[in-house]
Scaffold this active site. Structure first.
Site, mmCIF file in Angstrom:
data_model
loop_
_atom_site.group_PDB
_atom_site.id
_atom_site.type_symbol
_atom_site.label_atom_id
_atom_site.label_comp_id
_atom_site.label_asym_id
_atom_site.label_seq_id
_atom_site.Cartn_x
_atom_site.Cartn_y
_atom_site.Cartn_z
ATOM 1 C CG ASP A 1 -2.030 1.057 1.226
ATOM 2 O OD1 ASP A 1 -2.238 1.438 -0.021
ATOM 3 O OD2 ASP A 1 -2.655 1.355 2.246
ATOM 4 C CG ASN B 1 -7.724 -2.828 -5.796
ATOM 5 O OD1 ASN B 1 -6.663 -3.513 -5.277
ATOM 6 N ND2 ASN B 1 -7.985 -1.882 -4.888
HETATM 7 C C1 FPP Z 1 -2.048 -0.021 -3.155
HETATM 8 O O1 FPP Z 1 -1.413 1.474 -3.427
HETATM 9 C C2 FPP Z 1 -1.406 -0.712 -4.174
HETATM 10 C C3 FPP Z 1 -2.280 -1.252 -5.293
HETATM 11 C C4 FPP Z 1 -3.718 -1.334 -5.156
HETATM 12 C C5 FPP Z 1 -1.788 -1.990 -6.308
HETATM 13 C C6 FPP Z 1 -0.417 -2.793 -6.055
HETATM 14 C C7 FPP Z 1 0.255 -3.182 -7.351
HETATM 15 C C8 FPP Z 1 1.442 -3.244 -7.551
HETATM 16 C C9 FPP Z 1 2.614 -3.080 -6.862
HETATM 17 C C10 FPP Z 1 1.946 -3.278 -9.149
HETATM 18 C C11 FPP Z 1 1.867 -4.543 -9.815
HETATM 19 C C12 FPP Z 1 2.400 -6.093 -9.074
HETATM 20 C C13 FPP Z 1 3.182 -6.805 -9.307
HETATM 21 C C14 FPP Z 1 3.027 -7.987 -8.237
HETATM 22 C C15 FPP Z 1 4.350 -6.712 -10.425
HETATM 23 P P1 FPP Z 1 -2.714 2.439 -3.321
HETATM 24 O O2 FPP Z 1 -2.748 2.759 -4.687
HETATM 25 O O3 FPP Z 1 -3.923 2.246 -2.811
HETATM 26 O O4 FPP Z 1 -1.761 3.782 -2.708
HETATM 27 P P2 FPP Z 1 -2.505 5.030 -2.057
HETATM 28 O O5 FPP Z 1 -3.139 4.366 -0.948
HETATM 29 O O6 FPP Z 1 -1.573 5.847 -1.656
HETATM 30 O O7 FPP Z 1 -3.295 5.660 -3.054
#
Ligand code: FPP
Length: 245
Positions: free
Chosen positions: A27, A75
């Site tokens: 996150d 998501n």
């Molecule tokens: C949460 O941060 C992150 C996600 C929902 C996506 C995670 C995906 C990746 C790291 C990329 C692909 C993965 C692999 C395994 C190659 P957020 O977007 O909710 O952050 P925020 O809370 O700061 O908005």
């Protein structure tokens, strides 16, 4: 003859007491990007890079299982370009992983309903899982279109079906676990959530019953191997009692 084993230095985890299974909610990608004046998608790209670094570190120090939350059943509510970026990053990662799998010997497995993903992604997933079956090594589980409640409902349906057919084992926590995506994988010892949020967000609800939790304000793209070592050291200082005394 050496009389003394080299003791671990301060700030390094004790490699003889490692968690077998670490699970991470990756996150903080969006906030990482915003603080740099970049689009959220740049945060996911940095997050994907960091995932590689952490998976490699886990392999190097001897963690047996790493499970990461890449995309939840919720998501899909995000803007289409953000969803497309995350899917694109996964595709890119899988293509590269396939090319290096024989060398890296990192097994990949996917938790979640992957049937609704693009044909390209499904093909890549099938290929990586097939190659993974050929060797032993650290296992990385990628949660993709995954939700803990959805997983428990699907397992319940599968159990009910087996019950109707007369093939279900007596219902116990252990037998029920075999109907989950995580069948035959030990429960996570340590669940990590970076970025300052302190909730589980539908991640491994069944499996985390006795997990230790570690929260940090560090955003996922900055959660480097040193941060993981700190989390492991904190875990090693805990007293796990599993309801006993
Ligand atoms: C949460 O941060 C992150 C996600 C929902 C996506 C995670 C995906 C990746 C790291 C990329 C692909 C993965 C692999 C395994 C190659 P957020 O977007 O909710 O952050 P925020 O809370 O700061 O908005």
């Amino acid at each position: 003859m050496r009389l003394f084993r080299k003791s671990k230095s301060a700030g390094e985890p004790d490699l003889s007491k490692l968690p077998r299974h670490i699970a991470i909610i990756m996150d903080g990608n969006g906030r990482w990007a915003k603080r740099r004046g970049l689009p959220r998608t740049a945060g996911h790209a940095a997050g994907a890079e960091n995932f590689r670094a952490i998976a490699t570190h886990c392999k190097n120090i001897g963690i047996e299982y790493l499970t990461v939350y890449a995309f939840s059943t919720e998501n899909w509510k995000r803007p289409p370009d953000e969803v497309a970026t995350i899917m694109g990053l996964l595709e890119k990662y899988l293509r590269e992983a396939i090319a290096q799998m024989e060398r890296d010997r990192v097994k990949l497995k996917f938790f979640g309903d992957t049937s609704v993903l693009s044909e390209d992604l499904r093909t890549l997933i099938a290929e990586t899982e097939a190659i993974s079956k050929r060797f032993e090594g650290v296992q990385v589980n990628i949660c993709l279109n995954y939700g803990g409640r959805d997983e428990i409902l699907r397992a319940t349906e599968a159990y009910a079906e087996a019950y109707k057919n007369g093939t279900a084992p007596p219902l116990t926590a252990e037998s029920f676990s075999t109907y989950l995506y995580s069948a035959n994988i030990p429960d996570p010892d340590l669940v990590i959530r970076p970025s300052g949020e302190m909730r589980l967000s539908n991640f491994l609800l069944w499996q985390s019953a006795y997990s230790e939790f570690y929260f940090t304000k560090t955003l996922w793209p900055n959660f480097n191997p040193h941060e993981l070592d700190k989390a492991i050291i904190a875990f090693q200082e805990r007293d796990r009692r599993y309801g006993g005394i």
